[in-house]
Design an enzyme around this catalytic site. Structure first.
Site, short mmCIF file in Angstrom:
data_model
loop_
_atom_site.label_atom_id
_atom_site.label_comp_id
_atom_site.label_asym_id
_atom_site.label_seq_id
_atom_site.Cartn_x
_atom_site.Cartn_y
_atom_site.Cartn_z
N GLU A 1 97.54 66.40 23.34
CA GLU A 1 97.80 65.06 22.81
C GLU A 1 99.29 64.72 22.89
O GLU A 1 99.65 63.55 23.11
CB GLU A 1 97.30 64.95 21.38
CG GLU A 1 97.14 63.52 20.89
CD GLU A 1 96.09 62.73 21.67
OE1 GLU A 1 96.08 61.49 21.58
OE2 GLU A 1 95.27 63.35 22.40
N HIS B 1 93.78 65.96 20.41
CA HIS B 1 92.99 65.65 21.59
C HIS B 1 91.53 66.00 21.32
O HIS B 1 91.04 67.04 21.76
CB HIS B 1 93.54 66.47 22.76
CG HIS B 1 93.43 65.82 24.10
ND1 HIS B 1 94.16 64.71 24.46
CD2 HIS B 1 92.69 66.14 25.19
CE1 HIS B 1 93.89 64.38 25.70
NE2 HIS B 1 92.99 65.24 26.17
N SER C 1 91.11 61.00 27.93
CA SER C 1 91.75 62.12 28.62
C SER C 1 91.65 61.93 30.13
O SER C 1 92.14 60.94 30.66
CB SER C 1 91.12 63.43 28.15
OG SER C 1 91.84 64.54 28.61
#
Length: 597
Positions: free
Chosen positions: A272, A303, A162
């Site tokens: 995501e 995510h 991330s």
């Protein structure tokens, strides 16, 4: 605690050079201030960042052969955390199993702790109580320390998830030649395209209330462009790259929501999808520039950490090749003196190394500890925090020598300990793992070890700075030692007074006896140059050796009509005087005058 810290501040390391003592931060200088060994191959460094003017915790997972080859250096793999990075531990060990996965890998894994919503960059302005200069810290301040003091080469890789995936690409692209390998798992790899600055601004506010304007200025400003991996793509042509993302659909590690194929983790789904789109755009730019990249688009996954843990494992072969190290695993075998013990202690895991010399014995490394053997001491495992403390002082080459027993719990149900040729290591969750040895251990044992008035040790034994001797802090006070006086505990209000006078550097010198009780709940301790007396009504005061103490003693000390002292001695015309509860003593020309009230 204040008394303990006061003593620790004037102490220097006693055991071996591998112990790092806390040092005072110097303006403009980046240096390791404190080291804490969490296991035999996991260590926390507190590095003062001159750029940020604050200590930054950096944890290291040391290479598989760290102990086997003590003169070897190893490549570095920097692992960056996500947007909600916390100040206690990096997510790669807290939320994923980086420690277990890299246990058999020959690379020094570097895990910076903290940096929430920082994007690991240098911010334009302070914000939310932080002065973020992460790029400077990671690329200019930390690396020289690791290469000089922590057996790390200049062959480097960086990977992150991330926010950390974005930062990994930026660090590699903004510092050409710094990294051989870079990986982004679910990173936002286009930060200036339509809607992305707004998404990052919202994310920073949501993760701790940070202002993205303090980071890179308003959207469209030069700093946004300077931190866009998409725009830095041409700078990455000589770097081995790995990128991945899920699709946002529910995967094996997600719980299904009300919508078919969609997770109940709505935030993870949306993030995501953004990561997938930006990663695809980034890869398209690389393909246009004819720059190779290993891209992995997963058919599902949100995510979240289980997918990043998976990508960490999937990308290792490429990382190892780029860093010039082996793929890991172990071809060691159990067959020597340690074999029988290791087979019975299956909690150690599969061996990582062959047996190798260790002082007067041999050792062998396992994922969960080390095993030592000699004919004289037998075979014993050293692991966990005790294993970390042992590694931190030099293991078998330290004054502790080889282990002589196994780690075990103590009767109070709170602590654990292990014995060695030259002493013992004690651990509790509150005090950490501390070495106790020599005369200090003997005196502590005489008083009852952890059940004694001293309690558990809270710091390493240290040289007294100006006189031959040593001091070790315990929960309820320090124990001082010198060759002529032996080891003695000083505690409570007597310790407070001793501290004010200057400890062993004062006229009192070292303690020569244990604290003893007196009438009316009083206490006293004897020192080389005099005594300290305390009672609830009079407080704590010193009475130095000489005619004044002799005169008071002739009266009967605190049992005399004078009672306890209520001052230290002080000068008067022609001599000295000391006040007591019901009188005073004056000494002139060596002659004492006792005055009652």
């Amino acid at each position: 605690m204040r008394r303990i810290l006061a003593i620790a501040a004037v102490a220097a390391a006693l055991l071996v050079p591998t112990v790092t003592v806390p040092v005072q931060a110097q303006p403009g200088v980046s240096a390791v201030q404190r080291v804490e060994w969490l296991s035999d191959r996991r260590v926390s460094l507190w590095v003062h960042s001159a750029a940020m003017n604050t200590p930054i915790q950096v944890q290291m997972l040391l290479a598989r052969d760290w102990n086997l080859r003590p003169d070897a250096k190893f490549p570095m793999l920097l692992m960056l955390d996500g947007l909600r990075a916390q100040d206690d531990e990096n997510g790669w060990t807290k939320d994923a199993d980086a420690e277990g996965f890299y246990a058999d890998k020959n690379v020094n894994v570097v895990l910076p702790v903290g940096g929430q919503a920082s994007w690991y960059s240098d911010w334009l302005a302070p914000d939310n109580g932080f002065t973020y200069k992460w790029e400077t810290f990671l690329t200019k301040e930390l690396l020289p320390i690791l290469e000089r003091d922590w057996r790390t080469t200049n062959v480097r890789g960086v990977q992150g998830l991330s926010m950390g995936g974005t930062a990994a690409m930026n660090l590699a692209g903004r510092n050409p030649g710094l990294m051989k390998y870079v990986a982004s798992y679910s990173g936002l790899l286009t930060t200036t395209t339509l809607g992305m600055p707004q998404a990052i601004t919202f994310a920073n506010k949501d993760a701790g209330g940070f202002d993205a304007g303090a980071m890179w200025g308003p959207p469209g400003s030069p700093e946004w462009e300077a931190h866009d991996p998409y725009l830095l793509a041409d700078k990455l042509k000589d770097v081995s790259m790995y990128v991945s993302s899920g699709s946002g659909l529910a995967g094996a590690h997600d719980s299904l929501g009300e919508v078919p194929l969609v997770s109940d983790n709505w935030a993870g789904t949306g993030l995501e999808i953004l990561a997938r789109l930006s990663t695809q755009n980034f890869v398209a730019k690389l393909e246009k520039l004819e720059i190779p990249v290993q891209a992995n688009y997963r058919p599902a996954g949100t995510h979240s950490w289980p997918y990043w843990d998976f990508e960490m494992r999937q990308s290792w072969n490429q990382a190892a090749a780029a860093l010039g190290t082996d793929q890991g695993g172990s071809d060691c075998a159990l067959g020597g003196a340690i074999a029988g013990f290791a087979q019975a202690a299956n909690w150690l895991g599969h061996c990582l190394t062959a047996e190798y010399p260790a002082a007067s014995g041999i050792a062998q490394d396992f994922p969960n500890g080390r095993v030592f053997h000699s004919a004289a001491t037998g075979t014993h495992a050293v692991s966990g925090r005790i294993g970390g403390a042992y590694a931190g002082i030099g293991s078998a080459s330290s004054p502790l020598g080889l282990p002589t027993g196994d780690e075990h719990g103590l009767p109070d149900g709170r602590g654990r300990m292990q014995t060695f040729e030259g002493g013992s290591i004690y651990w509790t969750p509150q005090t950490g793992a501390q070495v106790v040895r020599g005369a200090l251990l003997a005196e502590w044992g005489r008083q009852g070890y952890e059940g004694s008035p001293a309690g558990y040790p809270v710091a390493a034994e240290a040289h007294t700075p100006s006189r031959e001797g040593s001091v070790q802090s315990f929960e309820h006070g320090p124990m001082f030692y010198s060759p002529p006086t032996g080891a003695h505990l000083v505690q409570g209000f007597v310790l407070d007074k001793y501290s004010l006078l200057g400890f062993e550097n004062s006229a009192l010198g070292f303690p020569v006896a244990a604290e003893a009780p007196l009438k009316d709940l009083g206490r006293f301790s004897r020192f080389e140059g005099g005594n300290i007396y305390w009672s609830p009504l009079s407080g704590a005061w010193s009475v130095r050796n000489g005619p004044l103490l002799d005169a008071w003693g002739a009266q009967g000390f605190e049992n005399s009509r004078l009672g306890y002292p209520v001052s230290d001695e002080f000068t008067v015309p022609g001599g000295i005087q000391q006040n007591f509860q019901t009188g005073f003593i004056v000494v002139r020309d060596g002659k004492s005058e006792v005055h009652g009230v």
